[in-house]
Design an enzyme around this catalytic site. Structure first.
Site, mmCIF file in Angstrom:
data_model
loop_
_atom_site.group_PDB
_atom_site.id
_atom_site.type_symbol
_atom_site.label_atom_id
_atom_site.label_comp_id
_atom_site.label_asym_id
_atom_site.label_seq_id
_atom_site.Cartn_x
_atom_site.Cartn_y
_atom_site.Cartn_z
ATOM 1 N N LYS A 30 0.832 -1.217 0.000
ATOM 2 C CA LYS A 30 0.000 0.000 0.000
ATOM 3 C C LYS A 30 0.856 1.253 0.000
ATOM 4 C CE LYS A 30 -1.797 1.790 3.915
ATOM 5 N NZ LYS A 30 -1.538 3.247 3.947
ATOM 6 N N ASN A 31 1.837 1.285 0.911
ATOM 7 C CA ASN A 31 2.589 2.522 1.072
ATOM 8 C C ASN A 31 3.547 2.787 -0.086
ATOM 9 O OD1 ASN A 31 1.224 2.981 3.388
ATOM 10 N ND2 ASN A 31 2.926 2.579 4.797
ATOM 11 N N ARG A 100 -4.612 10.894 3.823
ATOM 12 C CA ARG A 100 -3.529 11.837 4.054
ATOM 13 C C ARG A 100 -2.393 11.697 3.051
ATOM 14 N NH1 ARG A 100 0.275 12.985 6.479
ATOM 15 N NH2 ARG A 100 0.450 14.981 7.539
ATOM 16 N N ASP A 124 -5.519 12.675 12.057
ATOM 17 C CA ASP A 124 -6.164 11.380 11.963
ATOM 18 C C ASP A 124 -6.135 10.752 13.335
ATOM 19 O OD1 ASP A 124 -3.609 10.465 12.307
ATOM 20 O OD2 ASP A 124 -3.288 10.146 10.172
ATOM 21 N N ASP A 315 4.465 0.889 12.099
ATOM 22 C CA ASP A 315 3.305 0.148 11.602
ATOM 23 C C ASP A 315 3.292 -1.315 12.064
ATOM 24 O OD1 ASP A 315 2.755 2.520 10.387
ATOM 25 O OD2 ASP A 315 2.875 1.803 8.333
HETATM 26 C C1 UD1 Z 1 4.385 6.925 6.236
HETATM 27 C C2 UD1 Z 1 3.449 5.740 6.136
HETATM 28 C C3 UD1 Z 1 2.961 5.331 7.504
HETATM 29 C C4 UD1 Z 1 4.134 5.078 8.431
HETATM 30 C C5 UD1 Z 1 5.072 6.288 8.442
HETATM 31 C C6 UD1 Z 1 6.332 6.073 9.264
HETATM 32 C C7 UD1 Z 1 2.372 6.032 3.990
HETATM 33 C C8 UD1 Z 1 1.118 6.301 3.252
HETATM 34 N N1 UD1 Z 1 2.301 6.108 5.325
HETATM 35 O O1 UD1 Z 1 3.638 8.031 6.753
HETATM 36 O O2 UD1 Z 1 2.166 4.137 7.372
HETATM 37 O O3 UD1 Z 1 3.656 4.855 9.739
HETATM 38 O O4 UD1 Z 1 5.478 6.593 7.098
HETATM 39 O O5 UD1 Z 1 7.004 4.945 8.810
HETATM 40 O O6 UD1 Z 1 3.392 5.731 3.403
HETATM 41 N N2 UD1 Z 1 6.451 14.795 10.525
HETATM 42 C C9 UD1 Z 1 6.528 16.139 10.808
HETATM 43 N N3 UD1 Z 1 6.506 17.033 9.775
HETATM 44 C C10 UD1 Z 1 6.420 16.618 8.478
HETATM 45 C C11 UD1 Z 1 6.348 15.248 8.193
HETATM 46 C C12 UD1 Z 1 6.356 14.346 9.249
HETATM 47 O O7 UD1 Z 1 6.617 16.536 11.967
HETATM 48 O O8 UD1 Z 1 6.407 17.479 7.577
HETATM 49 C C13 UD1 Z 1 6.481 13.820 11.641
HETATM 50 C C14 UD1 Z 1 5.182 13.042 11.750
HETATM 51 O O9 UD1 Z 1 4.214 13.734 12.489
HETATM 52 C C15 UD1 Z 1 5.636 11.779 12.443
HETATM 53 C C16 UD1 Z 1 7.020 11.554 11.846
HETATM 54 O O10 UD1 Z 1 7.436 12.816 11.348
HETATM 55 O O11 UD1 Z 1 5.760 11.993 13.814
HETATM 56 C C17 UD1 Z 1 7.072 10.510 10.763
HETATM 57 O O12 UD1 Z 1 6.235 10.855 9.708
HETATM 58 P P1 UD1 Z 1 6.507 10.401 8.209
HETATM 59 O O13 UD1 Z 1 7.718 9.551 8.127
HETATM 60 O O14 UD1 Z 1 6.433 11.609 7.348
HETATM 61 O O15 UD1 Z 1 5.244 9.459 7.921
HETATM 62 P P2 UD1 Z 1 4.239 9.517 6.708
HETATM 63 O O16 UD1 Z 1 4.979 9.697 5.435
HETATM 64 O O17 UD1 Z 1 3.118 10.439 7.027
#
Ligand code: UD1
Length: 426
Positions: A30-31, A100, A124, A315
């Site tokens: 999925k991701n 998202r 979320d 995850d």
């Molecule tokens: C992706 C995955 C999700 C997984 C996560 C971490 C998808 C669709 N989702 O989510 O299933 O749990 O990676 O492996 O691929 N953050 C900030 N600012 C930002 C971006 C992120 O503060 O601009 C923080 C987030 O709040 C979180 C952390 O960084 O605490 C990790 O987020 P991130 O790695 O970006 O996860 P996603 O890409 O949203």
């Protein structure tokens, strides 16, 4: 096909199941597929993706692309994505709000059209998820952002390669900046990028489209090119297998016992998980065809701490917590990625689990047996982890909110039935 929020068949009913046995096929990630679909926006023409899971998040991404003028045809785990020359560059709120991950269209739209408007994603079930790092990284390439009426508008007359430093290896920010940098002028070096297997898949896909991306040590080096074209392959680009789906079945074997072969699962993508499961007494062997998990008797507890890849993925955590609830001993679980991702623990407690949470820690004291109860899935993985726990609980566990699970699982129930679990949907 799985449809979100259909209001029908929204409950999965799991009964205590004895040893699992047989083989289960692990589908496309999925991701990864969601990001590959966004990457198609970078080039006009016909793109073909194979090994695409039939899950409702893919349906939502199809709707998002279609809302922008793309034509998507979906059959037999393949997507044919026809990207026109002219497109609407706005991602509407009613779609972004439901998924998202739609924020990853920002980078490709900016790179190709020099503009994009994307509704600001809401929070979320595991708390607010900011996108500040996405925006800062794109700004360093030359993008300018403004927000109004709940939308982020971005423009870039020209994107110019530069050093982009991510203060944290965010998966989404890495993907967005990578997809912008492939068409920027000159070289971009992304420092501290995420290194998840899904990032590797995106890099491969972009390179097959004509991009020039490689690893320079632990940085991503991107040499911008003027044009990209659809990846050329008659069978389509094959999405990597879903390591989180694989983790779900590994946990089911751990909790119910038995021996199951996970066809197509890639052990290399989940090395840290396999180490942890081995520590908990799940026996794992792997070869090029997949991964076999065998478990007999009660598992041992272990401490769990989530970290960016190659650390233990956040995850995986709900599955590990489910396993710890019936293991012998005490496991301390530390969540380092998302604060507040412990909500499903209240549901596990309803099933008799002994778990104490404090801040981003959970202390799980294994009990001999869980007892089935009505519970609710609030997100994809936590929902699946409750289903897995239900298979090891005395009596019946009704997991409501199964459409959350459909976002990331194709036929979870049938696949579990196929390896001998007593489970149904109603
Ligand atoms: C992706 C995955 C999700 C997984 C996560 C971490 C998808 C669709 N989702 O989510 O299933 O749990 O990676 O492996 O691929 N953050 C900030 N600012 C930002 C971006 C992120 O503060 O601009 C923080 C987030 O709040 C979180 C952390 O960084 O605490 C990790 O987020 P991130 O790695 O970006 O996860 P996603 O890409 O949203």
């Amino acid at each position: 096909m799985n449809e979100p929020d259909s209001g029908e068949l929204d409950t999965i009913v799991a009964q205590r199941s004895s040893a699992l046995d047989g083989e289960v096929h692990i589908g496309g990630a999925k991701n990864s597929v969601l990001k590959l679909m966004a990457a198609c926006l970078l080039a006009e023409g016909r793109h073909v993706l194979a090994n695409v899971p039939d899950i409702s998040d893919v349906t939502l991404m199809c709707e998002l692309l279609e809302a922008m003028g793309v034509t998507v045809t979906r059959a037999d785990h393949r997507l044919v994505i026809d990207v026109p020359e002219e497109m609407d560059t706005a991602a509407p709120y009613h779609l972004v709000e439901r998924m998202r991950a739609s924020i990853v269209v920002l980078g490709p739209l900016l790179a190709r059209f020099g503009k994009a408007r994307v509704a600001l994603p809401g929070g979320d079930d595991f708390g607010p998820r900011p996108i500040d790092m996405h925006l800062r990284a794109l700004e360093s390439l030359g993008a300018v952002f403004s927000t109004a009426h709940g939308d982020i508008s971005a423009t870039a007359e020209v994107l110019t390669g530069t050093d982009v430093v991510l203060e944290y290896p965010s998966v989404g920010a890495t993907e967005n900046v990578l997809m912008a940098a492939v068409r920027a002028k000159g070289r971009t070096l992304i420092h501290n990028p995420a290194r998840e297997p899904e990032i590797g898949d995106l890099v491969n896909f972009l390179n097959q489209m004509g991009a020039q991306v490689g690893w320079a040590g632990d940085r991503l080096a991107v040499d911008g090119v003027e044009r990209l074209a659809p990846a050329r392959s008659t069978d389509g680009y094959r999405v990597i297998p879903d390591r989180i789906e694989a983790a779900t079945f590994l946990a089911a074997v751990g909790m119910c016992g038995g021996s199951v072969f996970l066809r197509d699962a890639v052990a290399d993508h989940m090395a840290m998980l396999i180490r942890k499961l081995t520590e908990m007494d799940v026996h794992i062997v792997s070869d090029a065809a997949g991964v076999r998990a065998t478990a007999t008797g009660r598992l041992s507890s272990a401490d769990v701490s989530t970290l960016p890849y190659p650390g233990l993925a956040t995850d995986y955590k709900p599955f590990l917590v489910s396993m710890l609830t019936t293991a012998s001993g005490v496991g301390i679980v530390t969540e380092n990625i998302f604060t507040g991702r412990f909500r499903y623990i209240d549901e596990l407690r309803r099933m008799g689990a002994d778990i104490r949470t404090e801040g981003h820690h959970a202390v799980v004291r294994g009990t001999e047996r869980l007892s089935g109860a009505p519970v609710r899935a609030h997100d994809i993985r936590a929902g699946a982890a409750l289903v897995v726990a239900g298979l090891a609980a005395e009596g019946e566990t009704e997991v409501a909110g199964a459409t959350h699970i459909d976002r990331g699982y194709e036929d979870l129930v049938s696949k579990l039935v196929g390896i001998g679990a007593t489970i149904t949907r109603r």
